[in-house]
Design a protein around this motif. Sequence first.
Motif, mmCIF file in Angstrom:
data_model
loop_
_atom_site.group_PDB
_atom_site.id
_atom_site.type_symbol
_atom_site.label_atom_id
_atom_site.label_comp_id
_atom_site.label_asym_id
_atom_site.label_seq_id
_atom_site.Cartn_x
_atom_site.Cartn_y
_atom_site.Cartn_z
ATOM 1 N N VAL A 129 0.865 -1.261 -0.020
ATOM 2 C CA VAL A 129 -0.049 0.002 -0.100
ATOM 3 C C VAL A 129 0.878 1.321 0.074
ATOM 4 N N HIS A 130 0.139 2.471 -0.545
ATOM 5 C CA HIS A 130 1.043 3.561 -0.594
ATOM 6 C C HIS A 130 0.820 4.370 0.714
ATOM 7 N N VAL A 131 1.164 3.988 1.769
ATOM 8 C CA VAL A 131 1.098 4.470 3.067
ATOM 9 C C VAL A 131 2.471 4.244 3.990
ATOM 10 N N ASP A 132 2.755 5.289 4.737
ATOM 11 C CA ASP A 132 3.826 5.383 5.397
ATOM 12 C C ASP A 132 3.987 4.000 6.413
ATOM 13 N N ALA A 133 4.985 3.246 6.620
ATOM 14 C CA ALA A 133 4.756 2.138 7.274
ATOM 15 C C ALA A 133 4.419 2.375 9.005
ATOM 16 N N ALA A 134 4.957 3.638 9.461
ATOM 17 C CA ALA A 134 4.719 3.876 10.777
ATOM 18 C C ALA A 134 3.151 4.468 11.116
ATOM 19 N N GLN A 135 2.836 5.106 10.056
ATOM 20 C CA GLN A 135 1.181 5.404 10.132
ATOM 21 C C GLN A 135 0.350 4.069 9.894
#
Length: 291
Positions: A129-135
């Motif tokens: 997914v195009h989402v930051d891993a921490a988020q």
Amino acid sequence: MEVGVCVEAYRQEVETQRRHINSAFMTFVVLGADDQPQKLPWIRPQPGEGERRYREASARKKIRLDRKYIVSCEQTEVPLSVPWDPSNQVRPSTPRPPGPCSLSVGRRLVRLYTLEEDRFLSFHMEMVVHVDAAQAFLLLSDLRRRPEWDKHYRSAELVQRVDEDDAIYHVISPALSADARPQDFVILASRRKPCDSGDPYVIALRSVTLPTHRETPGYQRGENLCSGFCLWREGEQLTKVSYYNQATPGFLNYVTTNVAGLSSELSTTFKACAQFLLDNRSDLAPSLQTL
């Protein structure tokens, strides 16, 4: 893929008079140079006889899994939940399948793998997914938000905050069949940030028992043996999300139906998870300490 074999006998002088001797079905997994299962092209069965054989192959796969795991009594001899104790949160673990796994479903977004080991059937779903891993880590570790994307979670109530990274939730799930009661779970959720470069974010889920949340007549108490997420940072704003689940007897029929290709609910749920992460990638997700 399944290959069917039919053995027939006939007399040399009368080849048209054949008689059936035996039939067998063999399942093959195609491995690549790295000994990992390879994705095969999607098959469109021919109308009529081809479609019938395709459906029969899917049914045989489900029957085999059901016989091997659902009928087994060994899994139900002892409770799967463990009494809650502060030591339980020290070493969270998710069922990360060792060695080659069987790739059951591979679509553009989601891949489903299975592992048959000893008396347990585990499945592993994977997507990028195009989402930051921490988020993504913050969003998925708050079980109160899981009903937003997972229809198997009707509600999730935080009942005890153990520390910044560990919490216990009371989860209500819809009934799996029309004549059954809704299920409830008491889940210990433990999350851990990467210890070193290349390590994943880990969210581990495990059923526990609490004196304050005993079984009630209105719900059927369910148990989560071992499940959770591993999140790998694949690049800037790009995360590989892996979900693991070691299926319990009460959940196995649902799992085998999906693994056999007779349902796509698992894939649909995981796609909803991806959309949830995308829709909330800019949110300021709270930590457990501030809940």
